[in-house]
Design a protein around this motif. Structure first.
Motif, PDB file in Angstrom:
ATOM      1  N   ASP A 292       0.829  -1.213   0.000  1.00 58.09           N
ATOM      2  CA  ASP A 292       0.000   0.000   0.000  1.00 58.09           C
ATOM      3  C   ASP A 292       0.859   1.257   0.000  1.00 58.09           C
ATOM      4  OD1 ASP A 292      -2.294  -1.319  -0.045  1.00 58.09           O
ATOM      5  OD2 ASP A 292      -2.818  -1.046   2.078  1.00 58.09           O
ATOM      6  N   TYR A 293       1.952   1.179   0.731  1.00 60.41           N
ATOM      7  CA  TYR A 293       2.817   2.359   0.868  1.00 60.41           C
ATOM      8  C   TYR A 293       3.745   2.488  -0.328  1.00 60.41           C
ATOM      9  CZ  TYR A 293       0.994   2.070   5.544  1.00 60.41           C
ATOM     10  OH  TYR A 293       0.134   2.007   6.604  1.00 60.41           O
ATOM     11  N   ILE A 294       4.137   1.335  -0.881  1.00 55.26           N
ATOM     12  CA  ILE A 294       5.089   1.385  -1.986  1.00 55.26           C
ATOM     13  C   ILE A 294       4.375   1.739  -3.290  1.00 55.26           C
ATOM     14  CG2 ILE A 294       6.773   0.058  -3.312  1.00 55.26           C
ATOM     15  CD1 ILE A 294       7.193  -1.697  -0.877  1.00 55.26           C
ATOM     16  N   PHE A 295       3.248   1.064  -3.547  1.00 55.92           N
ATOM     17  CA  PHE A 295       2.618   1.198  -4.870  1.00 55.92           C
ATOM     18  C   PHE A 295       1.415   2.135  -4.871  1.00 55.92           C
ATOM     19  CE2 PHE A 295       4.389  -3.199  -4.974  1.00 55.92           C
ATOM     20  CZ  PHE A 295       5.424  -2.913  -5.835  1.00 55.92           C
ATOM     21  N   ARG A 296       0.712   2.217  -3.750  1.00 57.16           N
ATOM     22  CA  ARG A 296      -0.543   2.968  -3.806  1.00 57.16           C
ATOM     23  C   ARG A 296      -0.453   4.309  -3.099  1.00 57.16           C
ATOM     24  NH1 ARG A 296      -2.279  -2.238  -2.378  1.00 57.16           N
ATOM     25  NH2 ARG A 296      -2.572  -3.468  -4.258  1.00 57.16           N
ATOM     26  N   GLY A 297       0.760   4.698  -2.791  1.00 55.90           N
ATOM     27  CA  GLY A 297       0.977   6.035  -2.240  1.00 55.90           C
ATOM     28  C   GLY A 297       0.330   6.288  -0.893  1.00 55.90           C
ATOM     29  N   LYS A 298       0.061   5.225  -0.138  1.00 55.28           N
ATOM     30  CA  LYS A 298      -0.493   5.432   1.201  1.00 55.28           C
ATOM     31  C   LYS A 298       0.529   6.183   2.050  1.00 55.28           C
ATOM     32  CE  LYS A 298      -2.907   2.780   4.759  1.00 55.28           C
ATOM     33  NZ  LYS A 298      -3.297   1.449   5.191  1.00 55.28           N
ATOM     34  N   LYS A 299       0.051   7.142   2.833  1.00 50.92           N
ATOM     35  CA  LYS A 299       0.977   7.966   3.613  1.00 50.92           C
ATOM     36  C   LYS A 299       1.243   7.353   4.986  1.00 50.92           C
ATOM     37  CE  LYS A 299       1.617  11.380   0.699  1.00 50.92           C
ATOM     38  NZ  LYS A 299       1.668  10.368  -0.389  1.00 50.92           N
ATOM     39  N   GLY A 300       2.292   7.822   5.626  1.00 49.18           N
ATOM     40  CA  GLY A 300       2.616   7.352   6.967  1.00 49.18           C
ATOM     41  C   GLY A 300       3.585   6.181   6.920  1.00 49.18           C
ATOM     42  N   TYR A 301       3.538   5.365   7.972  1.00 49.27           N
ATOM     43  CA  TYR A 301       4.473   4.253   8.062  1.00 49.27           C
ATOM     44  C   TYR A 301       3.757   2.921   7.902  1.00 49.27           C
ATOM     45  CZ  TYR A 301       7.681   7.786   9.668  1.00 49.27           C
ATOM     46  OH  TYR A 301       8.465   8.896   9.753  1.00 49.27           O
ATOM     47  N   GLY A 302       4.489   1.939   7.372  1.00 46.58           N
ATOM     48  CA  GLY A 302       3.922   0.618   7.106  1.00 46.58           C
ATOM     49  C   GLY A 302       3.742  -0.198   8.377  1.00 46.58           C
ATOM     50  N   PRO A 303       3.422  -1.486   8.216  1.00 44.86           N
ATOM     51  CA  PRO A 303       3.236  -2.375   9.368  1.00 44.86           C
ATOM     52  C   PRO A 303       4.519  -2.447  10.199  1.00 44.86           C
ATOM     53  CG  PRO A 303       2.622  -3.457   7.305  1.00 44.86           C
ATOM     54  CD  PRO A 303       3.269  -2.181   6.935  1.00 44.86           C
ATOM     55  N   PRO A 304       4.419  -2.886  11.461  1.00 46.35           N
ATOM     56  CA  PRO A 304       5.614  -3.004  12.312  1.00 46.35           C
ATOM     57  C   PRO A 304       6.685  -3.864  11.625  1.00 46.35           C
ATOM     58  CG  PRO A 304       3.626  -3.552  13.549  1.00 46.35           C
ATOM     59  CD  PRO A 304       3.205  -3.327  12.140  1.00 46.35           C
ATOM     60  N   SER A 305       7.956  -3.561  11.930  1.00 45.91           N
ATOM     61  CA  SER A 305       9.040  -4.289  11.260  1.00 45.91           C
ATOM     62  C   SER A 305       8.936  -5.802  11.482  1.00 45.91           C
ATOM     63  CB  SER A 305      10.391  -3.772  11.745  1.00 45.91           C
ATOM     64  OG  SER A 305      10.413  -3.738  13.145  1.00 45.91           O
ATOM     65  N   ALA A 306       8.448  -6.211  12.666  1.00 44.24           N
ATOM     66  CA  ALA A 306       8.321  -7.651  12.926  1.00 44.24           C
ATOM     67  C   ALA A 306       7.353  -8.286  11.931  1.00 44.24           C
ATOM     68  CB  ALA A 306       7.827  -7.889  14.356  1.00 44.24           C
TER      69      ALA A 306
END
Ligand code: HEM
Ligand SMILES: [Cu+2]
Length: 490
Positions: free
Chosen positions: A172-186
């Motif tokens: 979502d963040y890489i391709f769909r330009g969703k803003k903010g931060y992705g899921p937790p690193s774990a």
């Protein structure tokens, strides 16, 4: 209910760390015995050497995976609800598999090496009887089934919580330009491991089944080249995934210690996506000497091997520096181990990148240069992360305090591990082959240095292990819980 589930998770994690640390020390002792033999200090029969080599390789990769999954499970359960029984299922299937493998090796003389390359197990079945070969192959298969059960369960949970594995990899963040931060690193790292390792284990299971069928009925013959592809796809991915599971502890703990969250920003997400893809593609670097493999596959193996570790290594090492920089972090056992493990990981990748270069590979690949590479990133990378996590676990779930012994052990571990891997790399440079029980006089010097370093590493690992067991006692809840599970397991 929640605390009960949480306690079962802790039990499972504590139990697998206990198994991990004890097996680790035992396997290290086997490692030193091999070096003493190669260095002509103690002579053991050649077949015993190969049995020990087989158990050392299988055991080490196995416990690195077990310790790594304990880390993954522990931190992931902070974000999503996990059913503790799944973890125990994997643990129990693994233990049964390990017993079968031990019996295969030490009772029925199986000594083909952990990579069970087809049709070697069939040859050794003819030589030493089919029981040993079958026990070994079925034992590994069972281990693989245990991990598949765990990964498929985790995949189901992540799909439910995040709406798909693409989403938990941050698409979502890489391709769909969703803003903010992705899921937790774990969550991101777990998704990567689920995808890569399921493919790897399925490839391995196919290769194992081919060997089993061929032993049971020699009329079933398979293409050895295809089997080699499947086997090394498995071996490469499975060994790699141990660090991708263990590194979760680095993200979680360093951010906890510094009070600075480890954000999965776009660079982080892209790096993990690339690593997912590359890890699946590059196993052909194990086949660079096989002239029958199409050239384009080898070139992919070479180019993407350069690219494989780098993205995650860079975001992780850079991220660690940024999180720690001017954070006023208190350096304790865990954070020190983690910091040096970054170094071990990066340093271990360098000889691999050199070896993945086709022209160099033709000269280096069957020398001790290769064990030199993977002992660096496993011993000083993955295993250091697992030891660091063991201490963190006791400190967080119990009341362990750091002592002078711990500090002494950390220095000893890293100084002598650097010595051990240095002795391997040097042996590779002077063309000592890997996997030879007997060494020429000009090689034995490096083996003796290695054996000496190995002995000090064992002392350090023993201190870590004893301290871990004492630390578990300091937390009544965990110990009585593990006692109970031990009783019900045994
Ligand atoms: C005290 C520490 C250790 C010592 C002394 C040691 C020693 C050795 C030796 C002598 C070999 C055979 C090299 C050859 O091909 O001639 C070997 C192989 C191997 N070691 Fe270690 N090792 C140690 C720790 C580790 C650790 C921590 C891991 C991984 C977690 C590991 C994984 C392996 C693997 C996968 C092999 C390959 C076996 C094969 O070629 O089939 N070792 N080790
Ligand atoms: Cu590889």
């Amino acid at each position: 209910m929640e605390t009960k589930a949480r306690n079962s998770i802790k039990k499972g994690v504590a139990l697998s760390l206990m198994v991990t640390s004890v097996v680790l020390v035992l396997m290290m002792i086997f490692g030193v015995i091999m070096l003493l033999n190669q260095g002509n200090i103690v002579k053991i029969p050649s077949q015993l050497f190969y049995k020990i080599m087989t158990i050392h390789g299988t055991g080490m990769i196995g416990i690195a995976a077990l310790g790594g999954s304990a880390i993954m499970w522990y931190f992931l359960s902070k974000y999503i609800h996990l059913n503790p029984y799944i973890f125990f299922t994997n643990l129990i299937l693994s233990m049964i598999g390990v017993v079968m493998i031990l019996v295969a090796i030490f009772v029925f003389n199986f000594s083909d090496g952990w990579t069970f390359l087809y049709p070697l197990p069939s040859f050794s079945a003819k030589l030493n009887g089919i029981t040993g070969a079958l026990l070994f192959l079925f034992g590994l298969l069972l281990l693989g089934v245990g991990y598949l059960v765990m990964y498929f369960y985790l995949a189901g949970r992540l799909i439910k919580e995040y709406g798909g594995l693409g989403k938990s990899l941050g698409w979502d963040y890489i391709f769909r330009g969703k803003k903010g931060y992705g899921p937790p690193s774990a969550v991101v790292a777990t998704t990567m491991v689920i995808i890569a390792n399921s493919v790897g284990i399925l490839a391995g299971a196919t290769a194992l089944s081919e060997s089993i069928l061929n032993i049971l009925n020699p009329n079933f013959a398979f293409d050895p080249m295809l089997a080699k592809h499947l086997t090394y796809a498995f071996g490469h991915i499975f060994a790699n995934c141990t660090i991708y599971m263990a590194v979760i502890a680095v993200y979680e703990v360093l951010s906890e210690y510094t009070g600075r969250p480890w954000k999965s920003n776009k660079a982080f997400l892209i790096a993990w996506n690339f690593s997912t893809l590359f890890t699946l593609m590059i196993y052909t670097h194990h086949l660079l000497m096989d002239f029958a493999v199409p050239e384009w596959m080898l070139i992919i193996g070479q180019i993407f091997s350069y690219a494989n570790g780098l993205p995650v290594m860079v975001v992780t090492a850079y991220g660690a520096l940024m999180v720690v920089f001017r954070s006023g972090i208190k350096w304790d056992f865990t954070s020190s181990m983690f910091f040096v493990s970054m170094f071990g990981w990066v340093a271990g990748a360098v000889p691999a990148i050199i070896d993945a270069t086709i022209v160099v590979n033709h000269v280096m690949h069957n020398t001790k240069w290769v064990p030199g590479h993977f002992h660096t990133y496993m011993g000083m990378g993955v295993i250091a992360m697992i030891f660091g996590f063991m201490y963190y676990f006791n400190k967080t779930e119990g009341a362990q305090k750091q002592t002078g012994y711990d500090n002494y052990a950390i220095y000893t571990y890293f100084v002598f591990f650097a010595g051990l891997t240095g002795s391997f790399l040097y042996a590779g440079k002077i063309s000592a082959p890997r996997r030879w029980a007997e060494h020429l006089p000009e090689w034995t010097g490096s083996d003796q240095v290695g054996a000496l370093c190995g002995s000090f590493i064992i002392v350090a690992a023993l201190i870590f292990t004893i301290r871990f067991f004492i630390g578990l006692k300091s937390d009544g809840r965990v110990t009585s819980a593990t006692d109970k599970t031990f009783n019900s397991v045994s």
